[in-house]
Structures are given as C-alpha cells and as structure tokens.
Design an enzyme around this catalytic site. Structure first.
Site, PDB file in Angstrom:
ATOM      1  N   LYS A 187       0.847  -1.196   0.000  1.00 16.72           N
ATOM      2  CA  LYS A 187       0.000   0.000   0.000  1.00 16.72           C
ATOM      3  C   LYS A 187       0.883   1.247   0.000  1.00 16.72           C
ATOM      4  CE  LYS A 187      -4.018   1.650   2.718  1.00 16.72           C
ATOM      5  NZ  LYS A 187      -4.872   1.297   3.871  1.00 16.72           N
ATOM      6  N   SER A 246      -9.561   1.161   3.034  1.00 20.61           N
ATOM      7  CA  SER A 246      -8.740   2.003   2.193  1.00 20.61           C
ATOM      8  C   SER A 246      -7.661   1.218   1.440  1.00 20.61           C
ATOM      9  CB  SER A 246      -8.066   3.075   3.054  1.00 20.61           C
ATOM     10  OG  SER A 246      -7.230   2.468   4.023  1.00 20.61           O
ATOM     11  N   SER A 304      -9.669  -1.454   7.214  1.00 19.62           N
ATOM     12  CA  SER A 304      -9.168  -1.149   5.874  1.00 19.62           C
ATOM     13  C   SER A 304      -8.438  -2.282   5.165  1.00 19.62           C
ATOM     14  CB  SER A 304      -8.250   0.072   5.929  1.00 19.62           C
ATOM     15  OG  SER A 304      -9.011   1.226   6.157  1.00 19.62           O
TER      16      SER A 304
END
Ligand SMILES: [Zn+2]
Lengths: 480, 473
Positions: free
Chosen positions: B75, B150, B174
């Site tokens: 990420k 996310s 997330s």
C-alpha cells in the site's frame, strides 16, 4: 500603597544526554545547521519516537534531589500547534501526568533559609530554530532543526517567589543543583538553561492574585532579576495610576533592560493536548528509582551545611567552594591530603581561583592537582615550610608537574632545622646587632621576633621557625 | 494461478524462470492497472534489481528466504526507500522517503520482490478507494463496484491475480473490508504485532499493517515474515509470537466459537447473514462448538472509533504544512502558506476528518467527545476480552453488504462510515481479526467471514480461517 510581587518561574534545562530524547541524533551545540537530523526528529512520515532512557534517569535524579515525588506512570502528550520550526506540528511533552510532582528548592538569603515549592517537573523535546537573516533583499526564513528533539526538563515553581532577589537566588540554587547532578551544564548563554517568568503584583495583605504577565527571553540569572525588577515597577506604576495590568507575554531586551509586548493575538493557544499514541506510558519501577537514588551525589546546599557544621568554615567560604561541583570536588580532594579546612579553603579561594579564572580548562584541568596542593598545604600546616615558601613553591608547581617534594629538593627549599647549620648564622646575627641584643637582655624580649626575622631573611625563609626560636632564645640568654 | 507456496517452490526447483516470470508480470501490471487503477507506481527497477540478486542466490546455494521470489505489492502509505510515497494525497507530491518501513526491510530480507505501490484512499481514510488523489480503483469482480477501502488497491491487485500477496493497513477495517469486497484473505494483526515504523500514520493507536493474500496459507506466511518486535516502534510488542503457518492444518476440533448477536441485527444483508450461518455450520461439522455471545456496547463502536481516529488523524496530519517536503502553496505570510498548502493538498474526506478531530480535541469539547470516546473504547475492549475468555474466537460478518457501486455512497459519509460497523471494534480493542471469503451472493459478489481472536493468537485465527476456506471450495 505597598505592593508585593508574586512570581512563578518556568525553567527549561537542557539535559546532558549524548543523544536526543526520541532518536539517536547528537545533541552537541553549535553543529552545522541541519546536520544533526534524522527522519524521527524531522518528523518525516512514518518515523516514530523511541524514548531515551538516559533522559528519564536524569529527570528522576532531579526529582529525587529536590524531594519531589516520581510519577511511577507518566504519560507523554502531544502539544499541537503550528510553527515552521516544529516539524511534526506538535511538541512531545508531558501534560496531566508528568514524571515529577512537587518538591522544593532551598537557598540561603542573608543567613535565612528559604524554600520555594515546585509544582512539577516534566520532560519534553525542544523545537528547532527559525533564522531570519537580515540585510537580504528577499524576505525569507531559514530553519535549523538541530535542536528538534533535544531533551528538556521543565521545572515549574509555585508562585511563591516574592522578589527579584529571591528569583535570583532560586535560579542560582537550581543551576547549582543541575550542575552538581551532572544533568545540565547550566549555560544560559547557550540556552542550556532557559527561564520564563510569570509576574503579578498585589497590595500587601491581599490574597487574591493580580493579573499576571509572562516575561520570556531571559538569558542570564542577572537578566532575570533585572527584568523582574523592571516589570514589577511597571505594574506598580500602572496600578498606582488607577489603570489595569493587561495580561500579555513580554520579551525582555537585555540591551536596554526593558520588557516589550510580544504579538498578542497569537497567544490564545488551544494546544489540543493528546496522549501520544506513538509512545506507551512510561512505567518506572521502585528498583529503577532505587538505582538512580544510589547514584545521587550530595547536593550543594547540603554540602555547604556540612562544610559549615563539620569543617567549621564560614558560610561564605562554603558557598564559594560549592559554587560548582568541580570546585567542591577539588576542595574535598585537597582536604584529604591536608586536614586544615580553613587553610585549604583560603588557598583555594585566593591562589587557586585567581589562576583558574578565565582559564578554559577550568578547575578540572588546573595544573596543580588537588593531591599535590594538599601535600604542599600539609607541609605548611606541619610547619615543614613557611607560608611564604609555600607560595613560591605553588608558583613553581604551576609549570612543574612533579610532586612538591621533588621541587623542594631540587630548588633547595627544604627548611633548615639543623642547629649546627643555623648556629653560625645566629651567632652572626647576634654579632651584627649589638644594640638590639642589649635591649633584649635588658628585658625587651619582644625583640625575639626581630631576630627571627633576621634569620629568616638570611636563609630566604628556609629556617625552621621552631628550631630558630629555640636556638635564639638560648643564645640570647647566655651572657657574653 | 499458483499459490505463493507453489510459486516459491517452482522458482527453487527451476521449474519457473525468475527473469521470465518478472518480465511478463511487470508487463501485466500495465494491463491490470489500466482496467483497475489499483497501482500508484510500478517499481520495475527495484523489482529487476531484486530479481537479479535472487538469481545469483539461486545458483550460489545460499539459504533462501520464506518469500523467495514472490511478488508483492505494498500500500502506498508504507515507506519504500528512494521511491515516492504518496498516501494517494497531493500534499505528499514529491516526497521520497530516505528509509524503508520495517516491514519492507523484513520482506526484502526474506527475498520477496516488491513490484508496486498500491492505490488507496487518501491517508487511508475511506471505505471505497474513491478518496484517492490518483483516481478511484475498481473491483476486479465487477468494475462498476468499489474494491473497498482504504487498502482497495492492494486487495484488487490480489483479486485480479496479479500477485499472490500484498500489504495493506487496517485502522478500522481497511484490510478486512476490501478483502471481503474483492474475495481475498485479509488480516488485521494484534496491535503491536507488526511494526508501524515507516507506515504513514492515520490514527496511531489503531493502525496496523496487515497481509492480503489469495489464500489463507499465503496470508499466514506473509504474517510470519512481517510480525515481531521492532526497537524503532515503542508500541511494538516485546513478546515472541507463535508462528501462524506451522499449525495451519490443525483444524478447529475443540475450539469454542462465539457468534455475537449484536452483529446479526438490522442493516445486515440477508444473504450475508445466511452465509455466516453456513460458516458456523461448517465449523461445527469440523468439531468446533458454536455459541451465542453478547457484546452490548458494539452499538457505540463506530461513534467512538470516528472520534478517536479523527482526533489522532488531526494531530498526525499537522506535519503536512509545506515547510519541509511535499508541495507548498505560494503565499505572502506564514498563515496563508499553511492554509493554502493544506487547502490545495488535502482532499475533502481528509479535511472533514481533520476538522472533526480538531473539534473533539479542542479544550471546550475534549471531555464531551475525546475523553468519553476513550472511555467507551476501554469498555468495548473489556467486553470483548471477557467474551474471548469464554470462547476462543468470535465469528461475524466482515461487512454489512457486499461491494457497493462506485459513487453510491460518496455523497453520504455517514452511510460510508457504517460499512466499517463490524470491523472497527477489533481496532478499538487491539485484537487480531481476519476476513476470509466464504461464498458469493446472488450477484456473484464475494462475501467475507470475519474471525476475531485473543491478543497475539493469530495462529488460532488462521486455523479456523483455513477450515472456512477449505469448506467454501
Ligand atoms: Zn534524530
């Protein structure tokens, strides 16, 4: 109307750790700008603080030294505000659960023992420095982050200080304590010790507090005293003329000894304190504290008391000798070799200090080590040499690192105690001063000192006084 | 597609050539990204350099790491040295960290190959990956739907078969929510199990980096590599962790598994409720004991979560002021420089949360919001730990609905926040939780089952997850 001042001091002491409080960067003063910086102290994204245990130990030392209580669980909090030299947008400090609560700092004021209570002692990180170079066509600001993360210990007093003089003595005592503990170098010019003062006045007898102002930028102990005197007078003048003191932050200017208001609209800060989620609460153990306690040196005021009571020194001497830990150590090491405390004290306060003054190496690097000085003074104490010869020897020792005995032997400064050596000399003195001899024999025995002086002059002061006295007395008693 | 384990073996046995594999893979990145926009940057040069090293390792007979040759996507809020780290925010434009996150060091030490940084909601704030300054990412199961947020980019890349492994971060769900939306496995480790050093903070007391993987075994493998104490993170746990991979096949016989009744109330999609009931039956069939438990304070979790998370976020994001890095707005005085920089640099959702967080921390409202939320948080933690005294694991849905349509909730932040309703409690309590695919709904959209365990008991989570995975096939 008579007014009294109500003063509280906030002192920031930079701790003498090798590295910063939350990272491994160096804390050395005066490095090239931005050279002592890492992702942690720069607050780069993702970097995390790790608490320096050395800073904790130093704070605990201070708390124990001033009889405060150690917060067994203390919490680091974020104090949020925006400033260009504050990289993270917050300063890591301690808020509602500081490492130290209470305590007191004691000092002597003209022979009266006073003490000021402390509210708290806490740890925090320093911010960086904004530099606004002048004389440039463009307006710009430079930031130096070397100070970011330098460990500070904040010592907050209760508003119990009643005069600029007390503030001076309080700060002086505090400075001596941190120096004796070896946790701060006490240098106000370099910012190692910084002080802000909260000041208000009230009519004597009134218990309610007046409106206070905060005076910042105090960079010497004398400066604090002067700034407070100025500010108190200013407030008294305002109140006396029927006006009200405005609550504001003032900056003290050393140049003209006045206080000037700082931008006032930026003062109403809401710091939005938040327990720092990157740092777990600091948990101390009784064991940890006991270990620090064992390392605790004697405090300056206790030392002074001991010098006064155990060594029978005057308070003034004790104060001078404890004015720095190095000097006290020098005194005590000298004392180990020569037990006459007053003699040692006199010599250190005059001969030694006169030569150490202005010398960068200070007392620790002084050419005459305490053991050597001690042996010299011991020779004087036991009358092996006279004080006069002692001073000559001391002069030699400054440039000659050998033991005092070696110098004495080489320079032929050893005292003459042999009656056969002195006998001829004394006969000559008697022969040279027939009038004085006659007066002595007629009963003016005080003239003995005159004869001793003559012998001393002839021997360059090396004649043993006791032996000389004895010989003179017996020779003058004989009739020719 | 081969699983992580198979792929590693193929490289070691010489059945598959590293160079060829990566040549093809890096080309595929472009195609996949064209469709899904799940990658912010492809780190081809780093990947090629790593592959070259691994190649020489292969021929030299030196020991091979647990992730030997495995491609991984991280990420874009995890710092990768000398590569841009954007957090999908304009404000970090041009920021290149001069250091690796601890997890990156561990991946590289175990011979993984980092091929890309994944798209995400800006600063990990969001549940749909629509809050990215680099554009929304899409769900490979249905391009009109959100991959979840996310860590949507990481989950999408795994679901698209691009990589067997990815890293996300989980602050309120997330990792798990996008795992559920995309049909992959996602773990939120116990708070403190994985170092946060180098993870750009959103809410420090809740954030935790977690693995996303195509299968349970791969996720366990990746967790074992990244977990463990790190002296650079003060919140990193000191205790040694049991390996998750070792006992993966131990089954669930004798385990007590609790179904919290509050997680099956109004708002839960009926198909998901049915799927989780089915999962309970599978676990029972394999020897687990299923019982109902009560967690009455669950209803306060979302509210407490948003207060705590936003409070910390407002403080964590204060450093983005344009002074030292990132983009800076031109202005004539300091205050305008701050406001203009932050106005231009942050997206709407980030601004909303900074303002909320600033508000709940301000001196007049601190006690009413932040202090109270912290109290609620403690109660929820206590309640969950007590429940986990009686049972070994909690079984819940991961999300109340399957993947929703892009744009469907962007106008309604509150509805968006409620998609985290089943995941936030584990973050508030610091407990480990995993989402594992357990079937699909009528629209063929994946459903995730969530297991929540005791602190540092990831091995038990993985055991039960493996059983669910096997049963759902
Ligand atoms: Zn540093």
């Amino acid at each position: 109307m008579n007014f009294e001042a109500v003063i509280g001091l906030e002192v920031h002491a930079q701790l003498l750790t090798k590295s910063k409080i939350f990272c491994g960067c160096s804390t050395t003063f005066g490095q090239r700008p931005n050279s002592a910086a890492c992702p942690v102290c720069l607050g780069l994204p993702g970097a995390l603080p790790v608490l320096n245990r050395e800073a904790v130990n130093m704070a605990v030392k201070m708390i124990l030294a001033v009889d405060g209580s150690v917060g067994m669980t203390s919490v680091f909090a974020r104090k949020n505000y925006f400033y260009p030299d504050l990289p993270k947008g917050y300063q890591i400090s301690q808020f509602d659960r500081p490492i130290g609560i209470g305590g007191r700092i004691a000092f002597e004021d003209n022979g009266v023992r006073k003490q000021i209570r402390l509210t708290r002692i806490h740890l925090e990180e320093d911010a960086g420095k904004s530099l606004h170079p002048e004389g440039h066509s463009e307006d710009f600001t430079r930031i130096d982050v070397n100070r970011c993360g330098v460990p500070l210990m904040e010592i907050v007093s209760e508003p119990e200080i009643r005069s600029p003089r007390e503030a001076y003595l309080y700060l002086h005592a505090l400075k001596q304590i941190v120096e004796h503990l070896g946790i701060c170098d006490g240098n106000m010019e370099e910012g190692s010790l910084r002080c802000d003062a909260n000041v208000s006045i009230r009519p004597v007898g009134e218990t309610k507090l007046g409106t206070k102002t905060e005076v910042k930028n105090l960079n010497s102990i004398r400066g604090v005293e002067k700034a407070l005197r100025y500010e108190i007078d200013r407030q008294i003048a305002i109140v006396s003329s029927g006006d009200r003191v405005e609550q504001q932050t003032l900056l003290y200017s050393d140049a003209d000894g006045r206080c000037y208001p700082m931008r006032s609209k930026e003062e109403s800060h809401d710091y939005r304190y938040l327990p720092d989620p990157d740092l777990v609460p600091l948990q101390l153990t009784p064991n940890w504290i006991a270990t620090v306690q064992r390392e605790l040196p004697e405090l300056p005021l206790n030392r002074q008391d001991r010098y006064v009571h155990d060594l029978a020194l005057p308070r003034y001497d004790a104060e001078v000798l404890t004015s720095s830990p190095g000097l006290a150590l020098y005194f005590e090491e000298t004392l180990a070799a020569c037990p006459d405390a007053k003699l040692v004290a006199n010599w250190i306060m005059t001969e030694v200090l006169a030569r150490v003054k202005g010398n960068a190496a200070g007392i620790a690097g002084f050419a005459v080590e305490p053991a050597r000085l001690g042996r010299l003074l011991e020779m004087i104490r036991s009358k092996a040499i006279t004080g006069k010869i002692g001073k000559e020897l001391f002069e030699c020792m400054l440039a000659d690192a050998r033991p005092v005995e070696a110098i004495v032997a080489e320079k032929g400064l050893a005292p003459i105690a042999d009656s056969s050596d002195l006998g001829g000399l004394i006969d000559k003195v008697i022969a040279d001063h027939p009038k004085e001899v006659a007066r002595y024999r007629a009963g003016q025995t005080k003239l003995l000192a005159f004869f001793v002086g003559q012998v001393m002059r002839a021997t360059g002061g090396r004649a043993d006084p006791a032996v000389t006295n004895e010989l003179l007395r017996s020779k003058l008693a004989q009739s020719e | 597609m081969a699983t992580a384990l198979q792929l590693r073996q193929q490289f070691l046995d010489g059945e598959r050539n590293l160079g060829e594999y990566y040549h093809e893979l890096l080309n595929r990145c472009e195609d996949v990204n064209h469709r899904l926009n799940c990658l912010n940057v492809v780190t081809s040069e780093l990947a090629e350099a790593t592959v070259a090293q691994l190649h020489s390792k292969l021929t030299s007979g030196r020991p091979k790491g647990k992730l030997f040759g495995l491609p991984i996507i991280v990420k874009d809020n995890i710092c990768l040295k000398d590569h841009p780290t954007t957090c999908a925010s304009r404000i970090l434009n041009g920021f290149v960290p001069p250091y690796n996150a601890t997890v990156i060091d561990r991946l590289l030490a175990d011979d993984a190959v980092i091929i890309a940084k994944a798209n995400m909601d800006e600063f990990a704030m969001g549940s749909s990956n629509e809050n990215s300054a680099l554009g929304l990412a899409r769900n490979p199961r249905d391009l009109e739907r959100a991959p979840g947020g996310s860590s949507g980019g990481s989950a999408a890349a795994v679901a698209a078969g691009l990589v067997p492994l990815a890293l996300g971060s989980d602050t309120g769900g997330s990792v798990r929510q996008p795992a559920a939306f995309c049909g992959v496995v996602g773990l939120k480790p116990t708070y403190g199990a994985v170092s946060r050093y180098g993870l750009v903070a959103f809410a420090s007391s809740l954030d935790q980096i977690g693995p996303l993987a195509a299968d349970v075994h791969s996720a366990a493998l990746l967790f074992d590599v990244i977990a463990g104490h790190d002296s650079r993170d003060s919140t990193s746990a000191q205790q040694s962790l049991a390996g998750a991979e070792e006992n993966l096949k131990a089954g669930v016989r004798g385990l007590k598994i609790g179904l919290p009744r509050e997680y099956f109330a109004a708002g839960l999609d009926a198909e998901i409720a049915a799927a989780i009931t089915r999962v309970a039956d599978w676990l029972k069939r394999e020897g687990a004991e299923i019982r109902e438990v009560a967690l009455p304070h669950t209803k306060y979790a979302v509210a407490a979560y948003y207060v705590v998370a936003d409070a910390e976020a407002s403080s964590n994001l204060a450093r983005y002021d344009g002074v030292r890095y990132g983009q800076r707005a031109a202005a004539h005085d300091l205050l305008s420089m701050y406001t203009e920089t932050r106005h231009a640099g942050f997206g709407a959702e980030v601004k909303r949360r900074i303002m909320l967080g600033t508000y709940v921390l301000s001196s007049g409202y601190y006690d009413a919001y932040y202090a109270k939320a912290m109290k609620v948080r403690r109660v929820i933690m206590q309640e969950m730990l007590e429940a986990l005294n009686a049972v070994d694991l909690l079984l819940t849905p991961t999300t109340p609905t399957t993947a929703f349509k892009l744009g469907e909730k962007t106008e309604d932040p509150l509805a968006m926040y409620l998609s985290d309703i089943y995941t936030v409690s584990a973050n508030l309590a610091g407990l480990p939780a995993i989402s594992v695919p357990c079937g699909v709904d009528a629209a063929k959209l994946p459903i995730g089952a969530q297991l929540i365990g005791r602190p540092f008991d990831e091995p038990t989570l993985f055991r039960a997850a493996a059983v669910i995975e096997a049963s759902s096939r």
